[in-house]
Scaffold this active site. Sequence first.
Site, PDB file in Angstrom:
ATOM      1  N   LYS A  79       0.831  -1.198   0.000  1.00 39.30           N
ATOM      2  CA  LYS A  79       0.000   0.000   0.000  1.00 39.30           C
ATOM      3  C   LYS A  79       0.868   1.251   0.000  1.00 39.30           C
ATOM      4  O   LYS A  79       1.985   1.248  -0.507  1.00 39.30           O
ATOM      5  CB  LYS A  79      -0.939  -0.055   1.198  1.00 39.30           C
ATOM      6  N   ILE A  80       0.349   2.328   0.573  1.00 42.39           N
ATOM      7  CA  ILE A  80       1.063   3.596   0.536  1.00 42.39           C
ATOM      8  C   ILE A  80       2.037   3.686   1.712  1.00 42.39           C
ATOM      9  O   ILE A  80       1.768   3.190   2.806  1.00 42.39           O
ATOM     10  CB  ILE A  80       0.079   4.785   0.550  1.00 42.39           C
ATOM     11  N   CYS A 179       0.620   2.329   5.243  1.00 43.58           N
ATOM     12  CA  CYS A 179       0.455   0.940   4.803  1.00 43.58           C
ATOM     13  C   CYS A 179      -0.975   0.453   4.963  1.00 43.58           C
ATOM     14  O   CYS A 179      -1.229  -0.754   5.033  1.00 43.58           O
ATOM     15  CB  CYS A 179       1.425   0.018   5.541  1.00 43.58           C
TER      16      CYS A 179
END
Length: 250
Positions: A79-80, A179
């Site tokens: 994810k980020i 995340c």
Amino acid sequence: MTAFQVVGLGDSPARAVDYLEAWDLQRAVHAEVVEGTRPGTVLLLEHPPTYTAGKRTDPHERPADPGGAPVIDVDRGGKITYHGPGQLVAYPIVRLPDHVKVVDFVRRMEEAMIATCAAFGVETARVPGRSGVWLRADATRPERKIGAIGIRVSRGVTMHGISLNCDVDMSWYDRFVPCGISDAGVTSLTLETGREVTVTEVLPVLQRELERLLRWEEYAATPDYEARPEPGRAAVSGPRIEVLSPSRTP
């Protein structure tokens, strides 16, 4: 034998490495490793403030106000996450031997961060169902993440890698859901030790651990903490990140 290249360290634009420039360098090194004209290489560096969004990033997890930092969509799993000064980034661009599966590679990278934290007196481990390297909750703080990982494998050679928080400005993490995990915290070696722990101090320790684990020999893995899946997801027994399958092109 794996080579190590320090690309750029520091909190100024002249010393930290722009994320897109580092991505271009990864691609170039990856092509050479695939063709066999270059040994496996680990790039070590710091980035200026940057958010990178992996394939599983949901729209609500992106920063509403990134504080001037770019938000870049990337071709790794996960994810980020955030990259910035005070965080040591390692991009291992290495060919996986036939006996080393992608899951094993992921766990070796996690183990390198776990061993590095241990060298500074910080106990960490993996949390099945969640990516990266974690500290247990204590009386005053929740579980908290200190090391992140995101990997891509193309033509049998790895890209992207790991990041370990040494002395990061933690306010950058207040702008997004790290995340995709909203019920835990983020920390650094500086916060956990109570003293300044710089990237320069951590780099030789992480390099030593990566050298050891990239010899592809057997090693004693640190026992996992209790499984704790991401909110809305079940715990899984496989790798703790989403890994892209090998493909024909980087």
